[in-house]
Design a protein around this motif. Sequence first.
Motif, PDB file in Angstrom:
ATOM      1  N   LEU A  96       0.831  -1.217   0.000  1.00  0.00           N
ATOM      2  CA  LEU A  96       0.000   0.000   0.000  1.00  0.00           C
ATOM      3  C   LEU A  96       0.854   1.250   0.000  1.00  0.00           C
ATOM      4  O   LEU A  96       0.537   2.233  -0.685  1.00  0.00           O
ATOM      5  N   LEU A  97       1.944   1.234   0.758  1.00  0.00           N
ATOM      6  CA  LEU A  97       2.834   2.397   0.772  1.00  0.00           C
ATOM      7  C   LEU A  97       3.448   2.619  -0.599  1.00  0.00           C
ATOM      8  O   LEU A  97       3.582   3.756  -1.060  1.00  0.00           O
ATOM      9  N   GLU A  98       3.828   1.533  -1.273  1.00  0.00           N
ATOM     10  CA  GLU A  98       4.402   1.667  -2.611  1.00  0.00           C
ATOM     11  C   GLU A  98       3.380   2.212  -3.598  1.00  0.00           C
ATOM     12  O   GLU A  98       3.676   3.069  -4.437  1.00  0.00           O
ATOM     13  N   GLN A  99       2.126   1.728  -3.494  1.00  0.00           N
ATOM     14  CA  GLN A  99       1.072   2.259  -4.367  1.00  0.00           C
ATOM     15  C   GLN A  99       0.835   3.735  -4.110  1.00  0.00           C
ATOM     16  O   GLN A  99       0.625   4.515  -5.040  1.00  0.00           O
ATOM     17  N   GLU A 100       0.852   4.128  -2.845  1.00  0.00           N
ATOM     18  CA  GLU A 100       0.665   5.541  -2.506  1.00  0.00           C
ATOM     19  C   GLU A 100       1.797   6.387  -3.074  1.00  0.00           C
ATOM     20  O   GLU A 100       1.572   7.495  -3.566  1.00  0.00           O
ATOM     21  N   ARG A 101       3.008   5.843  -3.044  1.00  0.00           N
ATOM     22  CA  ARG A 101       4.141   6.585  -3.599  1.00  0.00           C
ATOM     23  C   ARG A 101       3.974   6.772  -5.101  1.00  0.00           C
ATOM     24  O   ARG A 101       4.223   7.842  -5.642  1.00  0.00           O
ATOM     25  N   GLN A 102       3.536   5.708  -5.791  1.00  0.00           N
ATOM     26  CA  GLN A 102       3.316   5.820  -7.228  1.00  0.00           C
ATOM     27  C   GLN A 102       2.209   6.821  -7.549  1.00  0.00           C
ATOM     28  O   GLN A 102       2.300   7.587  -8.520  1.00  0.00           O
ATOM     29  N   ASN A 103       1.144   6.844  -6.703  1.00  0.00           N
ATOM     30  CA  ASN A 103       0.065   7.817  -6.915  1.00  0.00           C
ATOM     31  C   ASN A 103       0.568   9.236  -6.754  1.00  0.00           C
ATOM     32  O   ASN A 103       0.175  10.145  -7.504  1.00  0.00           O
TER      33      ASN A 103
END
Length: 263
Positions: A96-103
């Motif tokens: 989830l943290l990685e997805q948030e970073r990509q967003n």
Amino acid sequence: MLETTSPATSESATESLSPVTGSRGATGRAAGGSRSSRHKRGLFRRTGIVIPALAVAVVLVGIVTAAAYVTNSNGSGASGLAVAIDSLPQSGSVTLLEQERQNLIVMNAAAKTLSMAAKPAMVNPSAVMASQQASSGTSSGSSSSSSSSSGGGVTTVSAPPPNPGTAQSIGYAMLPQFGFSQKTQWGCLLDLWNRESGWVYDAENASGAYGIPQALPGSKMASAGSDWATNPATQIKWGLGYITQIYGTPCGAWNFELANGYY
């Protein structure tokens, strides 16, 4: 005298030294016991630090060995370690943290794009309509029979002449007076005012636009005649003058109407 005194003296000396000797012996043993206990306590202090440190080292060696086993069995290097991390219970949080970073990266890029395009470019309605009609291949209006593209990217519409005695026939007859071709411009004018008012002289919308050309306000048409509120010819005359001044031709006004919903 000497013989009597000598044994007594010897015994007395022996007796007097005996308690002292005994006391010294006891003191010596006590002192020896104290040194032994101090030696044991010092040894315990040294070993008390070494043993926990040794235990920690053993645990660390075990962790490193387990990590090396996991990376060798599931993959090599960082990729194997990543697989091992993903298998942990908290790997969902890491994902989830990685997805948030990509967003956030995408949002920052979009913000930069919006800041660079803050000033909108002007769109040519005629060019837009030309491309739309070229792709659709359909007629521009309900009563038009064909369409074609003229110079400047403006799509023209042809339509048959209207019935005599109608408001449409007045508009058709006035086109040459303003320098417009009945063959190429009549279909655009017909479609334009069909959409705006249906060629009804007393048509009025909620915003206050009035008449066949939907002048806003309707009193603008007074420049073409005092009977602007009831005479279709006066309204059409004013409307053709407005189109000439703002859009150049009826087809220019019609292309703009299609692109923007008004003219």
